[in-house]
Design a protein around this motif. Structure first.
Motif, PDB file in Angstrom:
ATOM      1  N   UNK A 377       9.820 -10.219  14.475  1.00  0.00           N
ATOM      2  CA  UNK A 377       9.449 -10.044  13.079  1.00  0.00           C
ATOM      3  C   UNK A 377       8.764  -8.701  12.870  1.00  0.00           C
ATOM      4  N   UNK A 378       7.639  -8.464  13.496  1.00  0.00           N
ATOM      5  CA  UNK A 378       6.707  -7.353  13.312  1.00  0.00           C
ATOM      6  C   UNK A 378       5.830  -7.602  12.090  1.00  0.00           C
ATOM      7  N   UNK A 379       4.720  -8.267  12.359  1.00  0.00           N
ATOM      8  CA  UNK A 379       3.789  -8.622  11.288  1.00  0.00           C
ATOM      9  C   UNK A 379       2.938  -7.448  10.836  1.00  0.00           C
ATOM     10  N   UNK A 380       2.840  -6.394  11.649  1.00  0.00           N
ATOM     11  CA  UNK A 380       2.099  -5.201  11.249  1.00  0.00           C
ATOM     12  C   UNK A 380       2.665  -4.633   9.946  1.00  0.00           C
ATOM     13  N   UNK A 381       3.990  -4.628   9.827  1.00  0.00           N
ATOM     14  CA  UNK A 381       4.607  -4.120   8.599  1.00  0.00           C
ATOM     15  C   UNK A 381       4.127  -4.907   7.384  1.00  0.00           C
ATOM     16  N   UNK A 382       4.032  -6.222   7.519  1.00  0.00           N
ATOM     17  CA  UNK A 382       3.594  -7.062   6.408  1.00  0.00           C
ATOM     18  C   UNK A 382       2.094  -6.904   6.156  1.00  0.00           C
ATOM     19  N   UNK A 383       1.323  -6.703   7.221  1.00  0.00           N
ATOM     20  CA  UNK A 383      -0.116  -6.481   7.056  1.00  0.00           C
ATOM     21  C   UNK A 383      -0.376  -5.203   6.255  1.00  0.00           C
ATOM     22  N   UNK A 384       0.384  -4.155   6.552  1.00  0.00           N
ATOM     23  CA  UNK A 384       0.209  -2.895   5.826  1.00  0.00           C
ATOM     24  C   UNK A 384       0.483  -3.091   4.340  1.00  0.00           C
ATOM     25  N   UNK A 385       1.575  -3.770   4.053  1.00  0.00           N
ATOM     26  CA  UNK A 385       1.953  -4.002   2.653  1.00  0.00           C
ATOM     27  C   UNK A 385       0.899  -4.849   1.945  1.00  0.00           C
ATOM     28  N   UNK A 386       0.454  -5.940   2.583  1.00  0.00           N
ATOM     29  CA  UNK A 386      -0.537  -6.815   1.955  1.00  0.00           C
ATOM     30  C   UNK A 386      -1.849  -6.092   1.695  1.00  0.00           C
ATOM     31  N   UNK A 387      -2.184  -5.122   2.544  1.00  0.00           N
ATOM     32  CA  UNK A 387      -3.449  -4.399   2.412  1.00  0.00           C
ATOM     33  C   UNK A 387      -3.419  -3.332   1.327  1.00  0.00           C
ATOM     34  N   UNK A 388      -2.229  -2.916   0.914  1.00  0.00           N
ATOM     35  CA  UNK A 388      -2.146  -1.806  -0.048  1.00  0.00           C
ATOM     36  C   UNK A 388      -2.292  -2.312  -1.474  1.00  0.00           C
ATOM     37  N   UNK A 389      -3.490  -2.804  -1.793  1.00  0.00           N
ATOM     38  CA  UNK A 389      -3.749  -3.311  -3.138  1.00  0.00           C
ATOM     39  C   UNK A 389      -3.745  -2.196  -4.167  1.00  0.00           C
ATOM     40  N   UNK A 390      -3.816  -0.925  -3.693  1.00  0.00           N
ATOM     41  CA  UNK A 390      -3.733   0.216  -4.613  1.00  0.00           C
ATOM     42  C   UNK A 390      -2.290   0.516  -5.013  1.00  0.00           C
ATOM     43  N   UNK A 391      -1.347  -0.204  -4.423  1.00  0.00           N
ATOM     44  CA  UNK A 391       0.061  -0.009  -4.765  1.00  0.00           C
ATOM     45  C   UNK A 391       0.650   1.271  -4.242  1.00  0.00           C
ATOM     46  N   UNK A 392      -0.038   1.942  -3.319  1.00  0.00           N
ATOM     47  CA  UNK A 392       0.446   3.213  -2.791  1.00  0.00           C
ATOM     48  C   UNK A 392       0.844   3.037  -1.328  1.00  0.00           C
ATOM     49  N   UNK A 393       1.351   4.112  -0.736  1.00  0.00           N
ATOM     50  CA  UNK A 393       1.746   4.087   0.661  1.00  0.00           C
ATOM     51  C   UNK A 393       3.237   3.875   0.830  1.00  0.00           C
ATOM     52  N   UNK A 394       3.768   4.368   1.958  1.00  0.00           N
ATOM     53  CA  UNK A 394       5.193   4.240   2.265  1.00  0.00           C
ATOM     54  C   UNK A 394       5.338   3.578   3.629  1.00  0.00           C
ATOM     55  N   UNK A 395       6.231   2.593   3.702  1.00  0.00           N
ATOM     56  CA  UNK A 395       6.527   1.903   4.957  1.00  0.00           C
ATOM     57  C   UNK A 395       7.860   2.384   5.504  1.00  0.00           C
TER      58      UNK A 395
END
Length: 488
Positions: A377-395
């Motif tokens: 799966x790779x849960x790190x990818x989902x952790x990054x997305x869940x943490x970006x409450x500012x709606x910014x960042x690129x995965x």
């Protein structure tokens, strides 16, 4: 009842010097703890240290049932067969698997001990959920002893294509063990398909959709009334996304993210990778792509920084020791070639961090790099997305990670294509802010809707249906082939 390689608790030393226990921070524990508490459940697992003999105890409303392993079993069952045979084989033979009969014998012995523990403790008609590749024989062994139980199994890592799986000398015994379950869960539809194909090739059982018809012992397998149905399908695991979002909103975590960027010299772009130090994670590939971008002049080391967290993993296994040496030499070479006094293009950190620090790092990172060569799966990818409450960042996400099935608004890459990885990094760095936010909104919607609680509920609902179907038919008898020694 949950049966897993590790207990749901970790041993801790209290301030007064006494030994105590605390719940493990992993996603599996987070997902199942409420269910286990409400069901007065038990969790069977290894405490994590050699020759630890502890009687069952209560913790947080859950009965913890330790299973002891001695030094030889840790070396042969855990480090050997689980992590130097099955792990590389199931991850597309990125590293060469080792096949040793004494490792297999230990794997059988330990799996039998886990199964006997569960069989002795489970109440009549109980539901038992077995987890992961270390315990693939437990469902079959458990069904032999307790046909009244409803048994589920979830494989947290990939299941390989038949051309690779067929190399395993004990391939039939593993399948027989898994087919003892009523429901077998996989991370991806492709994994479930690989499993079904292996069953057809090795046993000739009928498969239709997600159902596999397993004949009962000593019966005509052409008679469907004398068989049991096993469900094998994808149940993609997720994270406790709400808890990551809550952490990301805490003022101290937000301040820590600001401080991290300041400590780095406030670079224009922060790239971030966090992985166990494992050859499946593609750490070498991302370092190579980053180094080439610096060499090409497409990224400037003065305003770009890569943070690479590589938490220690299986440090007694030779392949992992070699990997650590190679990565650390690569980091040193990049910093030597492109660094300056007071600044380094790569910040390499070989230790783990608490969740609060990880969320601060996620918030500080402009670009998240997930370059796994093969990942369930790779849960790190989902952790990054869940943490970006500012709606910014690129995965940036490998198409060979299970998370890529859901997170389609990430920049998908083939990590073996170094040029493609380089182009994705440049695209991420130069992406228009409105496009970044559009993509992140879509990613966050997916991760927040499909959290780990929904994953566990979906699996247990399927298991309940299987239990009802089994109760409506005759109880199954002993199923499968003996676990005799095989191979060379």
């Amino acid at each position: 009842m949950v049966v897993a390689n590790r207990l749901a608790v970790d041993s801790v030393t209290e301030p007064d010097g006494t030994q105590g226990w605390k719940l493990s921070p992993g996603g599996l524990v987070t997902a199942l703890e409420p269910v286990m508490r409400s069901a007065d459940g038990a969790w069977i697992g290894w405490p994590g240290s050699v020759d630890t003999h502890v009687e069952p105890f209560e913790h947080g409303g859950i009965t913890m049932v330790p299973v002891s392993l001695d030094q030889t079993e840790v070396e042969r069952y855990y480090e050997g067969f689980s992590n130097d045979t099955l792990w590389p084989l199931y991850h597309d033979v990125i590293a060469q698997p080792s096949y040793h009969r004494e490792w297999w014998d230990s794997y059988v012995s330990v799996n039998r001990r886990f199964a006997e523990r569960a069989a002795a403790l489970a109440s009549e008609g109980a539901t038992v959920w077995v987890h992961d590749y270390q315990l693939q024989l437990v469902p079959g062994l458990l069904r032999e002893q307790r046909p009244d139980l409803t048994i589920g199994f979830f494989n947290h890592i990939p299941f390989p294509a038949y051309g690779l799986y067929s190399q395993l000398p004990w391939r039939r015994q593993i399948l027989t063990g898994l087919l003892g379950a009523d429901v077998i869960g996989f991370q991806r539809t492709a994994d479930a398909g690989n499993f079904a194909r292996a069953v057809r090739r090795l046993f000739g059982y009928e498969t239709r959709g997600s159902s596999i018809r397993v004949p009962l012992e000593n019966t005509d397998e052409r008679r469907p009334e004398r068989s049991r149905t096993v469900v094998a399908r994808a149940f993609p695991i997720s994270i406790d996304s709400a808890s990551f979002a809550e952490l990301a909103a805490r003022p101290d975590v937000v301040e820590r993210a600001r401080q991290i960027r300041e400590d780095l010299g406030n670079p224009k772009t922060v790239l971030f990778g966090v992985d166990r130090l494992d050859y499946t994670k593609g750490i070498r590939h991302r370092l190579k792509a980053y180094a080439e971008l610096l060499e090409d002049g497409r990224l400037d080391a003065a305003d770009t920084t890569l943070i690479q967290v590589a938490s220690p993993s299986r440090e007694r296994v030779a392949a992992y020791m070699e990997l650590r040496d190679e990565i650390e030499m690569t980091v040193g070479r990049i910093n030597g070639d492109f660094g300056a006094i007071g600044s380094a293009p790569v910040h390499y950190l070989h230790h783990g961090y608490p969740r609060e620090e990880m969320v601060a790092l996620y918030l500080a990172a402009d670009v998240m790099l997930v370059t796994a060569l093969r990942d369930g799966m790779n849960l790190v990818a989902k952790e990054y997305v869940a943490s970006r409450i500012d709606g910014d960042g690129v995965l940036i996400l490998s198409e060979f990670a299970g998370a890529s099935d859901d997170l389609r608004q990430s920049l998908l890459i083939n990590p073996h294509d170094i040029q493609g990885v380089k182009e994705a990094i440049v695209t991420a760095v130069e992406m228009d802010p409105r496009e970044r936010k559009r993509r992140m909104r879509a990613l966050r919607r997916k991760v927040l809707e499909n959290d780990v609680a929904k994953w566990s509920a979906t699996f247990l609902e399927e298991l309940a249906r299987a239990s009802h179907a089994t109760a409506s038919s005759s109880a199954p008898t002993r199923d499968g082939v003996e676990l005799e020694e095989a191979g060379s």
